[in-house]
Design a protein around this motif. Structure first.
Motif, PDB file in Angstrom:
ATOM      1  N   PHE A 158     -10.435 -71.701 -60.243  1.00 11.98           N
ATOM      2  CA  PHE A 158      -9.308 -70.813 -60.508  1.00 11.98           C
ATOM      3  C   PHE A 158      -8.171 -70.989 -59.507  1.00 11.98           C
ATOM      4  CE2 PHE A 158     -11.206 -69.108 -64.016  1.00 11.98           C
ATOM      5  CZ  PHE A 158     -10.737 -67.871 -64.428  1.00 11.98           C
ATOM      6  N   PHE A 159      -8.459 -71.505 -58.320  1.00 15.76           N
ATOM      7  CA  PHE A 159      -7.415 -71.696 -57.312  1.00 15.76           C
ATOM      8  C   PHE A 159      -6.773 -73.077 -57.403  1.00 15.76           C
ATOM      9  CE2 PHE A 159     -10.384 -68.547 -55.645  1.00 15.76           C
ATOM     10  CZ  PHE A 159      -9.519 -67.487 -55.450  1.00 15.76           C
ATOM     11  N   ASP A 160      -7.269 -73.933 -58.255  1.00 13.24           N
ATOM     12  CA  ASP A 160      -6.775 -75.309 -58.382  1.00 13.24           C
ATOM     13  C   ASP A 160      -7.102 -75.795 -59.795  1.00 13.24           C
ATOM     14  OD1 ASP A 160      -5.858 -77.868 -57.871  1.00 13.24           O
ATOM     15  OD2 ASP A 160      -7.564 -78.434 -56.619  1.00 13.24           O
ATOM     16  N   LEU A 161      -6.325 -75.320 -60.771  1.00  9.90           N
ATOM     17  CA  LEU A 161      -6.662 -75.543 -62.175  1.00  9.90           C
ATOM     18  C   LEU A 161      -5.527 -76.269 -62.901  1.00  9.90           C
ATOM     19  CD1 LEU A 161      -8.844 -74.750 -64.363  1.00  9.90           C
ATOM     20  CD2 LEU A 161      -7.250 -72.928 -64.991  1.00  9.90           C
ATOM     21  N   TRP A 162      -5.870 -77.384 -63.506  1.00 12.81           N
ATOM     22  CA  TRP A 162      -4.936 -78.096 -64.367  1.00 12.81           C
ATOM     23  C   TRP A 162      -5.220 -77.712 -65.808  1.00 12.81           C
ATOM     24  CZ3 TRP A 162      -0.884 -81.232 -63.053  1.00 12.81           C
ATOM     25  CH2 TRP A 162      -0.807 -81.607 -61.709  1.00 12.81           C
ATOM     26  N   ILE A 163      -4.154 -77.479 -66.553  1.00 10.25           N
ATOM     27  CA  ILE A 163      -4.261 -77.233 -67.986  1.00 10.25           C
ATOM     28  C   ILE A 163      -3.524 -78.373 -68.679  1.00 10.25           C
ATOM     29  CG2 ILE A 163      -3.567 -75.700 -69.872  1.00 10.25           C
ATOM     30  CD1 ILE A 163      -4.160 -73.361 -68.014  1.00 10.25           C
ATOM     31  N   TRP A 164      -4.222 -78.987 -69.628  1.00  8.27           N
ATOM     32  CA  TRP A 164      -3.719 -80.164 -70.333  1.00  8.27           C
ATOM     33  C   TRP A 164      -3.546 -79.843 -71.803  1.00  8.27           C
ATOM     34  CZ3 TRP A 164      -3.216 -84.506 -67.187  1.00  8.27           C
ATOM     35  CH2 TRP A 164      -3.909 -84.467 -65.979  1.00  8.27           C
ATOM     36  N   LEU A 165      -2.463 -80.310 -72.385  1.00  7.84           N
ATOM     37  CA  LEU A 165      -2.218 -80.153 -73.813  1.00  7.84           C
ATOM     38  C   LEU A 165      -1.993 -81.535 -74.408  1.00  7.84           C
ATOM     39  CD1 LEU A 165       0.406 -77.300 -73.518  1.00  7.84           C
ATOM     40  CD2 LEU A 165      -1.924 -77.027 -74.328  1.00  7.84           C
ATOM     41  N   GLU A 166      -2.720 -81.847 -75.476  1.00  5.40           N
ATOM     42  CA  GLU A 166      -2.509 -83.098 -76.202  1.00  5.40           C
ATOM     43  C   GLU A 166      -1.958 -82.738 -77.580  1.00  5.40           C
ATOM     44  OE1 GLU A 166      -4.821 -87.209 -77.353  1.00  5.40           O
ATOM     45  OE2 GLU A 166      -6.001 -85.372 -77.144  1.00  5.40           O
ATOM     46  N   PHE A 167      -0.822 -83.331 -77.921  1.00 12.15           N
ATOM     47  CA  PHE A 167      -0.143 -83.047 -79.177  1.00 12.15           C
ATOM     48  C   PHE A 167      -0.381 -84.165 -80.170  1.00 12.15           C
ATOM     49  CE2 PHE A 167       2.145 -81.119 -75.684  1.00 12.15           C
ATOM     50  CZ  PHE A 167       2.218 -79.807 -76.089  1.00 12.15           C
ATOM     51  N   ASP A 168      -0.157 -83.866 -81.452  1.00 14.56           N
ATOM     52  CA  ASP A 168      -0.252 -84.880 -82.499  1.00 14.56           C
ATOM     53  C   ASP A 168       0.845 -85.925 -82.350  1.00 14.56           C
ATOM     54  OD1 ASP A 168      -2.454 -83.691 -83.682  1.00 14.56           O
ATOM     55  OD2 ASP A 168      -1.260 -82.524 -85.100  1.00 14.56           O
ATOM     56  N   LEU A 170      -4.318 -60.911 -59.629  1.00 13.81           N
ATOM     57  CA  LEU A 170      -3.011 -61.552 -59.641  1.00 13.81           C
ATOM     58  C   LEU A 170      -3.106 -63.072 -59.651  1.00 13.81           C
ATOM     59  CD1 LEU A 170      -1.402 -59.423 -56.790  1.00 13.81           C
ATOM     60  CD2 LEU A 170      -1.313 -58.974 -59.240  1.00 13.81           C
ATOM     61  N   MET A 171      -2.267 -63.711 -60.481  1.00 15.09           N
ATOM     62  CA  MET A 171      -2.100 -65.154 -60.404  1.00 15.09           C
ATOM     63  C   MET A 171      -1.188 -65.443 -59.214  1.00 15.09           C
ATOM     64  SD  MET A 171      -1.601 -66.566 -64.260  1.00 15.09           S
ATOM     65  CE  MET A 171      -2.759 -66.189 -65.553  1.00 15.09           C
ATOM     66  N   HIS A 172      -1.394 -66.596 -58.575  1.00 19.60           N
ATOM     67  CA  HIS A 172      -0.644 -66.891 -57.360  1.00 19.60           C
ATOM     68  C   HIS A 172       0.475 -67.904 -57.529  1.00 19.60           C
ATOM     69  CE1 HIS A 172      -4.251 -65.485 -54.691  1.00 19.60           C
ATOM     70  NE2 HIS A 172      -3.704 -64.512 -55.382  1.00 19.60           N
ATOM     71  N   ALA A 193       0.965 -83.019 -72.133  1.00 23.65           N
ATOM     72  CA  ALA A 193       1.635 -82.107 -71.215  1.00 23.65           C
ATOM     73  C   ALA A 193       0.569 -81.591 -70.266  1.00 23.65           C
ATOM     74  CB  ALA A 193       2.284 -80.950 -71.958  1.00 23.65           C
ATOM     75  N   ARG A 194       0.979 -81.321 -69.027  1.00 27.15           N
ATOM     76  CA  ARG A 194       0.033 -80.758 -68.059  1.00 27.15           C
ATOM     77  C   ARG A 194       0.771 -79.810 -67.129  1.00 27.15           C
ATOM     78  NH1 ARG A 194      -1.187 -85.905 -64.051  1.00 27.15           N
ATOM     79  NH2 ARG A 194       0.821 -85.889 -62.962  1.00 27.15           N
ATOM     80  N   CYS A 195       0.021 -78.860 -66.612  1.00 25.10           N
ATOM     81  CA  CYS A 195       0.572 -77.915 -65.661  1.00 25.10           C
ATOM     82  C   CYS A 195      -0.550 -77.444 -64.734  1.00 25.10           C
ATOM     83  CB  CYS A 195       1.187 -76.718 -66.389  1.00 25.10           C
ATOM     84  SG  CYS A 195       2.248 -75.709 -65.333  1.00 25.10           S
ATOM     85  N   TRP A 196      -0.224 -77.329 -63.458  1.00 22.94           N
ATOM     86  CA  TRP A 196      -1.182 -76.892 -62.447  1.00 22.94           C
ATOM     87  C   TRP A 196      -0.981 -75.412 -62.169  1.00 22.94           C
ATOM     88  CZ3 TRP A 196      -0.404 -74.567 -57.741  1.00 22.94           C
ATOM     89  CH2 TRP A 196      -1.527 -74.459 -56.915  1.00 22.94           C
ATOM     90  N   PHE A 197      -2.090 -74.696 -62.008  1.00 23.88           N
ATOM     91  CA  PHE A 197      -2.045 -73.261 -61.714  1.00 23.88           C
ATOM     92  C   PHE A 197      -2.997 -72.909 -60.577  1.00 23.88           C
ATOM     93  CE2 PHE A 197      -0.848 -73.570 -66.138  1.00 23.88           C
ATOM     94  CZ  PHE A 197       0.200 -72.684 -66.249  1.00 23.88           C
ATOM     95  N   ASP A 198      -2.598 -71.927 -59.786  1.00 24.12           N
ATOM     96  CA  ASP A 198      -3.493 -71.220 -58.887  1.00 24.12           C
ATOM     97  C   ASP A 198      -3.624 -69.841 -59.514  1.00 24.12           C
ATOM     98  OD1 ASP A 198      -4.691 -69.637 -56.959  1.00 24.12           O
ATOM     99  OD2 ASP A 198      -3.450 -70.358 -55.304  1.00 24.12           O
ATOM    100  N   LEU A 199      -4.731 -69.635 -60.224  1.00 17.82           N
ATOM    101  CA  LEU A 199      -4.922 -68.375 -60.942  1.00 17.82           C
ATOM    102  C   LEU A 199      -5.325 -67.232 -60.032  1.00 17.82           C
ATOM    103  CD1 LEU A 199      -6.659 -69.594 -64.227  1.00 17.82           C
ATOM    104  CD2 LEU A 199      -4.223 -69.277 -63.746  1.00 17.82           C
TER     105      LEU A 199
END
Length: 152
Positions: A10-20, A78-80, A92-98
């Protein structure tokens, strides 16, 4: 939209999206808005599973008595931090510290992205956590500009 969970921190999370297909500039802006909105709600503590009074009440919420003191007595959730959303081809990708946000945040994101994929931009796969061999994360896992300088 397929949803796959990989290694999650949760403190070092990548979210990836793959589109058509490769998303247009306007579609990229829409996706960015979804993730920014989700993060902003998390930054404000919106995903606090200890305070789900309305959900726990059920369908008949008419004249419900809401206990505002319950919010103050629950742990903060709280997300950080969030990095810039990046695009490369159909990815697409985005990094989060949740931070201390509760896992309900991920359910809300999945629900929102599912509907977004149905109504606006088709998302083939949503990856939560882990790394992507098609688009390696350089150096450390978190984006360089979020690293703190430890050379004092």
């Amino acid at each position: 939209m397929n949803v796959e969970f990989r290694e999650c921190d949760f403190f070092d999370l990548w979210i990836w999206l793959e589109f058509d297909t490769v998303p247009s500039n306007l579609e990229q802006q829409y996706i960015e808005e979804v993730l920014n909105s989700w993060f902003f709600l998390g930054k404000l503590g919106g995903f606090n599973a200890e305070n789900l009074q309305v959900q726990d009440t059920g369908l008949d919420i008419s004249y419900m008595s809401y206990d505002s003191s319950q919010i103050d007595s629950s742990l903060t959730s709280l997300m950080h931090n969030m990095a810039d959303l990046e695009f490369q081809g159909t990815w697409a990708r985005c990094w989060f510290d949740l931070g201390t946000t509760d896992a309900i945040a991920l359910d809300v994101l999945i629900n929102a992205l599912h509907q977004f994929s149905t109504e606006y931009v088709a998302i083939e796969t949503l990856w939560i956590g882990g790394e992507n061999a098609d688009w390696p994360i350089p150096g450390h896992r978190r984006p360089n500009y979020l690293e703190t300088n430890t050379d004092y």
